[in-house]
Design a protein around this motif. Sequence first.
Motif, PDB file in Angstrom:
ATOM      1  N   GLU A 113       0.835  -1.200   0.000  1.00  0.00           N
ATOM      2  CA  GLU A 113       0.000   0.000   0.000  1.00  0.00           C
ATOM      3  C   GLU A 113       0.873   1.255   0.000  1.00  0.00           C
ATOM      4  OE1 GLU A 113      -2.899  -0.427  -0.805  1.00  0.00           O
ATOM      5  OE2 GLU A 113      -3.027  -2.556  -0.369  1.00  0.00           O
ATOM      6  N   ILE A 114       1.746   1.341  -0.986  1.00  0.00           N
ATOM      7  CA  ILE A 114       2.706   2.440  -1.076  1.00  0.00           C
ATOM      8  C   ILE A 114       2.016   3.786  -1.260  1.00  0.00           C
ATOM      9  CG2 ILE A 114       3.020   2.244  -3.578  1.00  0.00           C
ATOM     10  CD1 ILE A 114       6.007   2.830  -3.122  1.00  0.00           C
ATOM     11  N   GLY A 115       0.789   3.777  -1.750  1.00  0.00           N
ATOM     12  CA  GLY A 115       0.057   5.019  -1.939  1.00  0.00           C
ATOM     13  C   GLY A 115      -0.280   5.741  -0.648  1.00  0.00           C
ATOM     14  N   GLU A 116      -0.072   5.084   0.500  1.00  0.00           N
ATOM     15  CA  GLU A 116      -0.363   5.693   1.789  1.00  0.00           C
ATOM     16  C   GLU A 116       0.808   6.510   2.335  1.00  0.00           C
ATOM     17  OE1 GLU A 116      -3.386   5.528   3.026  1.00  0.00           O
ATOM     18  OE2 GLU A 116      -3.987   4.248   1.342  1.00  0.00           O
ATOM     19  N   LEU A 117       1.952   6.499   1.659  1.00  0.00           N
ATOM     20  CA  LEU A 117       3.110   7.259   2.134  1.00  0.00           C
ATOM     21  C   LEU A 117       2.893   8.759   1.937  1.00  0.00           C
ATOM     22  CD1 LEU A 117       6.111   5.131   0.786  1.00  0.00           C
ATOM     23  CD2 LEU A 117       5.198   5.191   3.117  1.00  0.00           C
ATOM     24  N   SER A 118       3.300   9.542   2.914  1.00  0.00           N
ATOM     25  CA  SER A 118       3.164  10.993   2.813  1.00  0.00           C
ATOM     26  C   SER A 118       4.153  11.561   1.799  1.00  0.00           C
ATOM     27  CB  SER A 118       3.408  11.642   4.176  1.00  0.00           C
ATOM     28  OG  SER A 118       4.764  11.475   4.564  1.00  0.00           O
ATOM     29  N   LEU A 119       3.869  12.744   1.272  1.00  0.00           N
ATOM     30  CA  LEU A 119       4.775  13.399   0.334  1.00  0.00           C
ATOM     31  C   LEU A 119       6.133  13.662   0.972  1.00  0.00           C
ATOM     32  CD1 LEU A 119       2.279  15.940  -1.278  1.00  0.00           C
ATOM     33  CD2 LEU A 119       3.223  13.892  -2.352  1.00  0.00           C
ATOM     34  N   HIS A 120       6.133  14.019   2.257  1.00  0.00           N
ATOM     35  CA  HIS A 120       7.375  14.292   2.968  1.00  0.00           C
ATOM     36  C   HIS A 120       8.261  13.050   3.020  1.00  0.00           C
ATOM     37  CE1 HIS A 120      10.151  15.802   6.002  1.00  0.00           C
ATOM     38  NE2 HIS A 120       9.873  14.751   6.754  1.00  0.00           N
ATOM     39  N   LEU A 160      -3.076   9.070  -8.178  1.00  0.00           N
ATOM     40  CA  LEU A 160      -2.492   9.726  -7.004  1.00  0.00           C
ATOM     41  C   LEU A 160      -1.557  10.856  -7.418  1.00  0.00           C
ATOM     42  CD1 LEU A 160      -1.694   6.694  -4.648  1.00  0.00           C
ATOM     43  CD2 LEU A 160      -3.707   8.175  -4.667  1.00  0.00           C
ATOM     44  N   VAL A 161      -0.834  10.651  -8.515  1.00  0.00           N
ATOM     45  CA  VAL A 161       0.039  11.720  -9.027  1.00  0.00           C
ATOM     46  C   VAL A 161      -0.804  12.907  -9.466  1.00  0.00           C
ATOM     47  CG1 VAL A 161       1.656  12.342 -10.851  1.00  0.00           C
ATOM     48  CG2 VAL A 161       1.893  10.146  -9.697  1.00  0.00           C
ATOM     49  N   ASN A 162      -1.895  12.627 -10.188  1.00  0.00           N
ATOM     50  CA  ASN A 162      -2.772  13.715 -10.649  1.00  0.00           C
ATOM     51  C   ASN A 162      -3.446  14.437  -9.489  1.00  0.00           C
ATOM     52  OD1 ASN A 162      -2.189  13.093 -13.325  1.00  0.00           O
ATOM     53  ND2 ASN A 162      -3.914  11.672 -13.509  1.00  0.00           N
ATOM     54  N   GLU A 163      -3.682  13.706  -8.394  1.00  0.00           N
ATOM     55  CA  GLU A 163      -4.304  14.316  -7.219  1.00  0.00           C
ATOM     56  C   GLU A 163      -3.286  14.965  -6.284  1.00  0.00           C
ATOM     57  OE1 GLU A 163      -6.354  11.063  -5.438  1.00  0.00           O
ATOM     58  OE2 GLU A 163      -7.667  10.723  -7.176  1.00  0.00           O
ATOM     59  N   LYS A 164      -2.024  14.986  -6.716  1.00  0.00           N
ATOM     60  CA  LYS A 164      -0.938  15.591  -5.929  1.00  0.00           C
ATOM     61  C   LYS A 164      -0.705  14.855  -4.606  1.00  0.00           C
ATOM     62  CE  LYS A 164      -0.713  18.775  -9.086  1.00  0.00           C
ATOM     63  NZ  LYS A 164       0.354  18.722 -10.114  1.00  0.00           N
ATOM     64  N   LYS A 165      -1.030  13.556  -4.579  1.00  0.00           N
ATOM     65  CA  LYS A 165      -0.775  12.749  -3.396  1.00  0.00           C
ATOM     66  C   LYS A 165       0.475  11.894  -3.544  1.00  0.00           C
ATOM     67  CE  LYS A 165      -5.658  12.482  -2.085  1.00  0.00           C
ATOM     68  NZ  LYS A 165      -6.814  11.571  -1.845  1.00  0.00           N
ATOM     69  N   MET A 166       1.052  11.897  -4.734  1.00  0.00           N
ATOM     70  CA  MET A 166       2.312  11.186  -4.977  1.00  0.00           C
ATOM     71  C   MET A 166       3.168  12.027  -5.900  1.00  0.00           C
ATOM     72  SD  MET A 166       3.093   7.308  -6.370  1.00  0.00           S
ATOM     73  CE  MET A 166       2.856   6.616  -4.728  1.00  0.00           C
ATOM     74  N   ARG A 167       4.433  12.145  -5.554  1.00  0.00           N
ATOM     75  CA  ARG A 167       5.372  12.903  -6.372  1.00  0.00           C
ATOM     76  C   ARG A 167       5.644  12.164  -7.681  1.00  0.00           C
ATOM     77  NH1 ARG A 167       8.827  16.675  -3.973  1.00  0.00           N
ATOM     78  NH2 ARG A 167      10.398  16.034  -5.499  1.00  0.00           N
TER      79      ARG A 167
END
Length: 319
Positions: A113-120, A160-167
């Motif tokens: 579930e790598i999509g749960e990682l914060s941008l930081h 997630l990239v389009n939603e700015k939740k993943m770099r």
Amino acid sequence: LRSSIEDLSGFGGLVGVSKAMQKVYQLVKMAAASDSGVIIYGETGTGKNLVAKTIHDLSGRKGRYVPVNCGAIPEQLMESEFFGYVRGAFSGAATDHKGYLASADGGTLFLDEIGELSLHLQVKLLWALESRLFTPLGSNTPRGSEFRIIAATNRNLKDLVNEKKMRLDFFYRVQVLPIHLPPLRERPEDINPLIDSFLVRYSQGREIPLGLPKALRSAMNRYHWPGNVRELQHFIERYITFGDAVFSDPITAPAHALDSDPGPDGETIRRMTDARGQMERKMILEALDQCRWNRAGAARLLGISLRTLYRKMSRLGLK
């Protein structure tokens, strides 16, 4: 091992005879021969962790396989869990703590579930992936870790990239070798091999009638398994333990699954066990031949421990 992909009902710990799973086996082999990042896509319960573990076992990497459920780590603890900390880094840090990156040195870091990682945290992980260096909390000295990353998700990372939740740069770093696991409803020909595999696993040592009623097996083949392989596994475990057959989705479950039950086939498990022994014998002999009878190398190739290999060889009469 090549024949296990082409002729047998499984590969490593994976089970399936469908064309979709044969393709997965080929991708697993190719991914194991590479050090590049792998991303495994699939619905919950399709076996993403098992695919990642199989890739690690076949890769020959000497370090540990470190699985991490990114969705289960509180946001405030993510950095300390991944990078570790030194004594005195914060209140309560009485000793040094080795994080996931240090634990996976020379091995594989599996991020479920790598999509749960914060941008930081994505920024810090990206730097660690590129430099092979990380700095524990409370320290000014970078440390090295030669880990390989395998990630998994049931979400669309591009969304997630389009939603700015993943770099975007982090996305490109993990999206190198994609593997897509099909849901069980799209590979119904794998249901019976999976049933047989779980029957063997959960029936060993139990003084109970073995086999499945034909009506129940037929109902299981008609069911759509929304929880995928994990749901089927738990279904068999419950049936073996309690003797009841309960589908998780009563709306789509086949009605009267046990009507006209002719009774269990007492020979099913014996035939299954014999076939399993023949399959294991063939795989072990081919691995030993490929490794010139170096048992440690054969164990790594098969994805099992050396102790397990010796036990299987003894049981199968191989010396």
